[in-house]
Design a protein around this motif. Structure first.
Motif, PDB file in Angstrom:
ATOM      1  N   ARG A   5     -34.653  43.911   4.817  1.00 46.39           N
ATOM      2  CA  ARG A   5     -33.420  44.535   5.316  1.00 46.39           C
ATOM      3  C   ARG A   5     -32.234  43.616   5.096  1.00 46.39           C
ATOM      4  NH1 ARG A   5     -29.337  46.570   6.313  1.00 46.39           N
ATOM      5  NH2 ARG A   5     -28.809  48.115   7.912  1.00 46.39           N
ATOM      6  N   ARG A   6     -32.439  42.350   5.326  1.00 50.77           N
ATOM      7  CA  ARG A   6     -31.380  41.377   5.102  1.00 50.77           C
ATOM      8  C   ARG A   6     -31.039  41.286   3.610  1.00 50.77           C
ATOM      9  NH1 ARG A   6     -26.770  39.223   6.172  1.00 50.77           N
ATOM     10  NH2 ARG A   6     -26.617  36.976   5.881  1.00 50.77           N
ATOM     11  N   LEU A   7     -32.051  41.393   2.755  1.00 46.30           N
ATOM     12  CA  LEU A   7     -31.814  41.343   1.311  1.00 46.30           C
ATOM     13  C   LEU A   7     -30.951  42.509   0.849  1.00 46.30           C
ATOM     14  CD1 LEU A   7     -35.322  40.222  -0.010  1.00 46.30           C
ATOM     15  CD2 LEU A   7     -33.227  38.863   0.105  1.00 46.30           C
ATOM     16  N   VAL A   8     -31.198  43.688   1.392  1.00 39.61           N
ATOM     17  CA  VAL A   8     -30.377  44.845   1.030  1.00 39.61           C
ATOM     18  C   VAL A   8     -28.929  44.613   1.458  1.00 39.61           C
ATOM     19  CG1 VAL A   8     -30.007  47.309   1.427  1.00 39.61           C
ATOM     20  CG2 VAL A   8     -32.328  46.442   1.068  1.00 39.61           C
ATOM     21  N   ASP A   9     -28.743  44.069   2.647  1.00 37.94           N
ATOM     22  CA  ASP A   9     -27.379  43.774   3.110  1.00 37.94           C
ATOM     23  C   ASP A   9     -26.692  42.768   2.189  1.00 37.94           C
ATOM     24  OD1 ASP A   9     -27.487  45.505   5.245  1.00 37.94           O
ATOM     25  OD2 ASP A   9     -28.117  43.967   6.682  1.00 37.94           O
ATOM     26  N   ILE A  10     -27.430  41.770   1.744  1.00 37.43           N
ATOM     27  CA  ILE A  10     -26.850  40.769   0.850  1.00 37.43           C
ATOM     28  C   ILE A  10     -26.470  41.417  -0.479  1.00 37.43           C
ATOM     29  CG2 ILE A  10     -27.375  38.698  -0.505  1.00 37.43           C
ATOM     30  CD1 ILE A  10     -29.055  37.741   1.905  1.00 37.43           C
ATOM     31  N   GLY A  11     -27.312  42.310  -0.982  1.00 40.13           N
ATOM     32  CA  GLY A  11     -26.965  43.028  -2.200  1.00 40.13           C
ATOM     33  C   GLY A  11     -25.686  43.827  -2.042  1.00 40.13           C
ATOM     34  N   LEU A  12     -25.570  44.525  -0.933  1.00 36.78           N
ATOM     35  CA  LEU A  12     -24.359  45.307  -0.664  1.00 36.78           C
ATOM     36  C   LEU A  12     -23.128  44.420  -0.498  1.00 36.78           C
ATOM     37  CD1 LEU A  12     -25.743  47.981   1.831  1.00 36.78           C
ATOM     38  CD2 LEU A  12     -24.800  48.427  -0.445  1.00 36.78           C
ATOM     39  N   SER A  13     -23.317  43.194  -0.070  1.00 36.70           N
ATOM     40  CA  SER A  13     -22.173  42.312   0.173  1.00 36.70           C
ATOM     41  C   SER A  13     -21.514  41.838  -1.116  1.00 36.70           C
ATOM     42  CB  SER A  13     -22.604  41.093   0.994  1.00 36.70           C
ATOM     43  OG  SER A  13     -23.325  40.156   0.203  1.00 36.70           O
ATOM     44  N   GLU A  14     -22.104  42.142  -2.268  1.00 34.01           N
ATOM     45  CA  GLU A  14     -21.526  41.717  -3.547  1.00 34.01           C
ATOM     46  C   GLU A  14     -20.917  42.874  -4.342  1.00 34.01           C
ATOM     47  OE1 GLU A  14     -20.933  38.763  -4.461  1.00 34.01           O
ATOM     48  OE2 GLU A  14     -22.037  37.713  -2.898  1.00 34.01           O
ATOM     49  N   ILE A  15     -20.856  44.070  -3.761  1.00 34.77           N
ATOM     50  CA  ILE A  15     -20.255  45.216  -4.453  1.00 34.77           C
ATOM     51  C   ILE A  15     -19.196  45.855  -3.555  1.00 34.77           C
ATOM     52  CG2 ILE A  15     -22.384  45.614  -5.745  1.00 34.77           C
ATOM     53  CD1 ILE A  15     -22.817  48.134  -4.028  1.00 34.77           C
ATOM     54  N   PRO A  16     -18.289  46.635  -4.116  1.00 38.54           N
ATOM     55  CA  PRO A  16     -17.233  47.232  -3.286  1.00 38.54           C
ATOM     56  C   PRO A  16     -17.788  48.161  -2.210  1.00 38.54           C
ATOM     57  CG  PRO A  16     -16.646  47.350  -5.608  1.00 38.54           C
ATOM     58  CD  PRO A  16     -18.079  46.913  -5.553  1.00 38.54           C
ATOM     59  N   VAL A  17     -17.364  47.939  -1.001  1.00 32.15           N
ATOM     60  CA  VAL A  17     -17.747  48.826   0.091  1.00 32.15           C
ATOM     61  C   VAL A  17     -17.145  50.206  -0.109  1.00 32.15           C
ATOM     62  CG1 VAL A  17     -15.810  48.242   1.613  1.00 32.15           C
ATOM     63  CG2 VAL A  17     -18.014  48.897   2.615  1.00 32.15           C
ATOM     64  N   THR A  18     -16.171  50.306  -0.989  1.00 29.34           N
ATOM     65  CA  THR A  18     -15.457  51.549  -1.276  1.00 29.34           C
ATOM     66  C   THR A  18     -16.097  52.354  -2.400  1.00 29.34           C
ATOM     67  OG1 THR A  18     -14.048  50.327  -2.814  1.00 29.34           O
ATOM     68  CG2 THR A  18     -13.252  50.575  -0.548  1.00 29.34           C
ATOM     69  N   SER A  19     -17.278  51.958  -2.866  1.00 31.37           N
ATOM     70  CA  SER A  19     -17.906  52.600  -4.025  1.00 31.37           C
ATOM     71  C   SER A  19     -18.895  53.686  -3.616  1.00 31.37           C
ATOM     72  CB  SER A  19     -18.635  51.561  -4.875  1.00 31.37           C
ATOM     73  OG  SER A  19     -19.725  50.990  -4.157  1.00 31.37           O
ATOM     74  N   ARG A  20     -19.156  54.587  -4.553  1.00 31.65           N
ATOM     75  CA  ARG A  20     -20.192  55.592  -4.349  1.00 31.65           C
ATOM     76  C   ARG A  20     -21.561  54.946  -4.154  1.00 31.65           C
ATOM     77  NH1 ARG A  20     -19.647  58.218  -9.730  1.00 31.65           N
ATOM     78  NH2 ARG A  20     -18.112  56.581 -10.111  1.00 31.65           N
ATOM     79  N   LEU A  21     -21.829  53.857  -4.893  1.00 30.38           N
ATOM     80  CA  LEU A  21     -23.126  53.198  -4.764  1.00 30.38           C
ATOM     81  C   LEU A  21     -23.324  52.651  -3.360  1.00 30.38           C
ATOM     82  CD1 LEU A  21     -25.760  52.241  -5.993  1.00 30.38           C
ATOM     83  CD2 LEU A  21     -24.583  50.176  -6.778  1.00 30.38           C
ATOM     84  N   ALA A  22     -22.315  52.012  -2.809  1.00 30.21           N
ATOM     85  CA  ALA A  22     -22.439  51.487  -1.445  1.00 30.21           C
ATOM     86  C   ALA A  22     -22.701  52.613  -0.449  1.00 30.21           C
ATOM     87  CB  ALA A  22     -21.179  50.719  -1.060  1.00 30.21           C
ATOM     88  N   ALA A  23     -22.006  53.732  -0.602  1.00 35.21           N
ATOM     89  CA  ALA A  23     -22.205  54.865   0.299  1.00 35.21           C
ATOM     90  C   ALA A  23     -23.624  55.421   0.159  1.00 35.21           C
ATOM     91  CB  ALA A  23     -21.172  55.953   0.006  1.00 35.21           C
ATOM     92  N   ASP A  24     -24.105  55.529  -1.073  1.00 30.31           N
ATOM     93  CA  ASP A  24     -25.441  56.072  -1.287  1.00 30.31           C
ATOM     94  C   ASP A  24     -26.522  55.145  -0.734  1.00 30.31           C
ATOM     95  OD1 ASP A  24     -24.502  58.364  -2.491  1.00 30.31           O
ATOM     96  OD2 ASP A  24     -24.719  57.614  -4.538  1.00 30.31           O
ATOM     97  N   VAL A  25     -26.364  53.857  -0.937  1.00 24.98           N
ATOM     98  CA  VAL A  25     -27.359  52.914  -0.415  1.00 24.98           C
ATOM     99  C   VAL A  25     -27.353  52.907   1.109  1.00 24.98           C
ATOM    100  CG1 VAL A  25     -27.984  50.464  -0.268  1.00 24.98           C
ATOM    101  CG2 VAL A  25     -27.415  51.476  -2.475  1.00 24.98           C
ATOM    102  N   GLN A  26     -26.192  53.012   1.718  1.00 27.90           N
ATOM    103  CA  GLN A  26     -26.140  53.093   3.178  1.00 27.90           C
ATOM    104  C   GLN A  26     -26.882  54.323   3.678  1.00 27.90           C
ATOM    105  OE1 GLN A  26     -25.264  50.935   5.295  1.00 27.90           O
ATOM    106  NE2 GLN A  26     -23.812  49.546   4.332  1.00 27.90           N
ATOM    107  N   GLN A  27     -26.747  55.433   2.964  1.00 31.29           N
ATOM    108  CA  GLN A  27     -27.486  56.642   3.330  1.00 31.29           C
ATOM    109  C   GLN A  27     -28.989  56.416   3.189  1.00 31.29           C
ATOM    110  OE1 GLN A  27     -26.332  59.874   4.484  1.00 31.29           O
ATOM    111  NE2 GLN A  27     -28.510  59.870   4.927  1.00 31.29           N
ATOM    112  N   ALA A  28     -29.391  55.738   2.120  1.00 25.93           N
ATOM    113  CA  ALA A  28     -30.806  55.449   1.905  1.00 25.93           C
ATOM    114  C   ALA A  28     -31.365  54.547   2.996  1.00 25.93           C
ATOM    115  CB  ALA A  28     -31.002  54.814   0.533  1.00 25.93           C
ATOM    116  N   ILE A  29     -30.557  53.583   3.450  1.00 26.34           N
ATOM    117  CA  ILE A  29     -30.988  52.706   4.542  1.00 26.34           C
ATOM    118  C   ILE A  29     -31.278  53.527   5.794  1.00 26.34           C
ATOM    119  CG2 ILE A  29     -30.194  50.919   6.138  1.00 26.34           C
ATOM    120  CD1 ILE A  29     -28.587  49.740   3.791  1.00 26.34           C
TER     121      ILE A  29
END
Length: 458
Positions: free
Chosen positions: A314-338
């Motif tokens: 879970r921490r690894l996923v958060d670290i991955g997200l911390s290196e991409i724009p929080v404003t992106s479609r990918l960040a939104a999709d990964v948050q939904q997957a979490i």
């Protein structure tokens, strides 16, 4: 044009891509249908597509520039402390290479339309389950069987020529998910972290035959040939602008998964430094991808690098997200997957939910596959086999997702902790079709990755 598809089919994908990027498509689909196979008219339409205005209320900000990307990312550790040295550290690198090979080999026989996109009204994940059930191998706990009653009962079949099926596997066979890992190792051996997208293009032309690339990489490879054909190997001063043309012209696959699978060989050299790993991923992805296609490689690279120091998925996923724009479609999709992974413990129910939310993407798009990777890591809770099984059960790009979660957990757990029934059939041997790595001991690749890491760290 790349040569393995028609211009009409390419423009159909371009319409989808432009719509997903937030552009006003209007009646382009109807105009393309009217153009049929008139390539001159299709190219005229394509140039119009490239000039479309953006939707005024598009809710995402998705830059390509590294500094702009970093300005939109959330807080993150940027570096993590690796607590092992010597043989124990080498075991992590060996685990990463082994894990990537194992996951790729598990998913490779299933890289067929029925398992990736579905068939006969069934989703891809349902076909994966049917195959293993028909082989009396459900739940997934070992390599993919060659034979299953599902072939006769449901008309689905795995790749019959694949050498990675349970009955045949004796090494890691050549695959793009392995070739790019090797190329990442070669690049960092030769240039450390000091390379750019232009340098990566030159490396492809030197070591990667054209028949071994597909989708975004195919078009970028061809476009790069065009811009370098008259330069005698010299890098022009306007190379950044030229690379943008390379990654976008006639390339509707620029947000597909191709860059995401290229992160590993680069990320190993930046073990413990997710920010640097993400930067190396950006340098590589920028040759062939934009926006979420770039972010996919950056996120995965950060997770892999952090896994050498951080065991919590879970921490690894958060670290991955911390290196991409929080404003992106990918960040939104990964948050939904979490959210889905944290609330749905049963793997088939989770797979169904992932398909419901992300099934509108192409089977080899970045976003759905990245969502599946992150959901699998959380679902697996650090258990190698459970995580691997979820990533391949989910369908879509089965070998890519298996390879990515295998690499992450292999780095986190180390080779000695990986179950023997996954490790032993590979006989520590890898074929990549890259000169000097065909074959090579997987352990030797790991040793070379560790050597690069130590050199960069010092």
């Amino acid at each position: 044009m790349a040569g393995w598809t028609t211009l009409a089919e390419l423009l159909q994908e371009e319409v989808v891509q432009r719509r997903q990027e937030g552009f006003q498509i209007g009646n382009f689909a109807e105009r393309m249908q009217a153009a049929a196979d008139d390539n001159k008219e299709l190219l005229t339409l394509y140039e119009e597509l490239r000039q479309l205005p953006a939707v005024a209320d598009f809710p995402f900000q998705e830059p390509n520039d590294l500094q702009a990307i970093r300005s939109l990312r959330p807080q993150g550790p940027r570096e993590c402390t690796i607590m092992v040295e010597g043989d124990a550290l080498y075991d992590r690198f060996y685990g990463a290479w082994l894990g990537r090979s194992i996951g790729c080999a598990l998913g490779k026989p299933l890289e067929q339309p029925a398992f990736m996109g579905g068939s006969a009204g069934r989703t891809g994940w349902e076909n994966v389950k049917l195959w293993f059930e028909g082989a009396d191998a459900w739940p997934i706990a070992d390599y993919t069987p060659l034979h299953s009653r599902a072939q006769q009962q449901h008309g689905i079949v795995v790749n019959q020529g694949c050498l990675s099926v349970k009955e045949k596997i004796a090494f890691m066979e050549s695959d793009d998910d392995i070739r790019y890992t090797v190329l990442g190792l070669v690049m960092t051996e030769e240039r450390g972290s000091h390379f750019d997208a232009w340098d990566m293009g030159k490396l492809w032309h030197r070591l990667l035959p054209y028949q071994f690339v597909c989708t975004a990489e195919t078009q970028a490879y061809l476009n790069f040939c065009h811009v370098t054909s008259h330069m005698n190997g010299e890098k022009p001063q306007d190379w950044v602008e030229q690379i943008h043309w390379v990654r976008t012209y006639l390339n509707p696959y620029r947000e597909w998964i191709g860059a995401q699978i290229r992160a590993d060989g680069l990320a190993y050299s930046a073990a413990g430094r997710p920010e640097l790993a993400a930067q190396l991923g950006w340098q590589d992805a920028s040759l062939s991808h934009v926006k979420n296609g770039i972010y996919g490689e950056m996120m995965v690279a950060a997770m892999i690098a952090a896994a050498f120091a951080e065991p919590d998925p879970r921490r690894l996923v958060d670290i991955g997200l911390s290196e991409i724009p929080v404003t992106s479609r990918l960040a939104a999709d990964v948050q939904q997957a979490i959210t889905l992974a944290e609330t749905i413990p049963e793997p088939t129910v989770l797979a169904a939910a992932l398909w419901k939310h992300f099934g509108h993407y192409h089977p080899v798009h970045t976003n759905n596959n990245a969502a599946l990777v992150c959901a699998s890591l959380i679902h697996g809770g650090g258990d190698f086999s459970r995580t691997l099984a979820m990533s391949v059960l989910g369908g879509w790009d089965t070998d890519c997702n298996g390879a990515t979660v295998g690499s992450i957990l292999g780095a986190a757990l180390g080779a000695k902790a990986l179950p023997k029934h996954w490790v032993e059939p590979l006989h520590d041997t890898l074929y990549s079709s890259v000169i000097g790595f065909d074959p090579i001991a997987i352990s030797q690749c790991a040793r070379r990755s560790m050597d690069v890491f130590l050199r960069l760290r010092s």
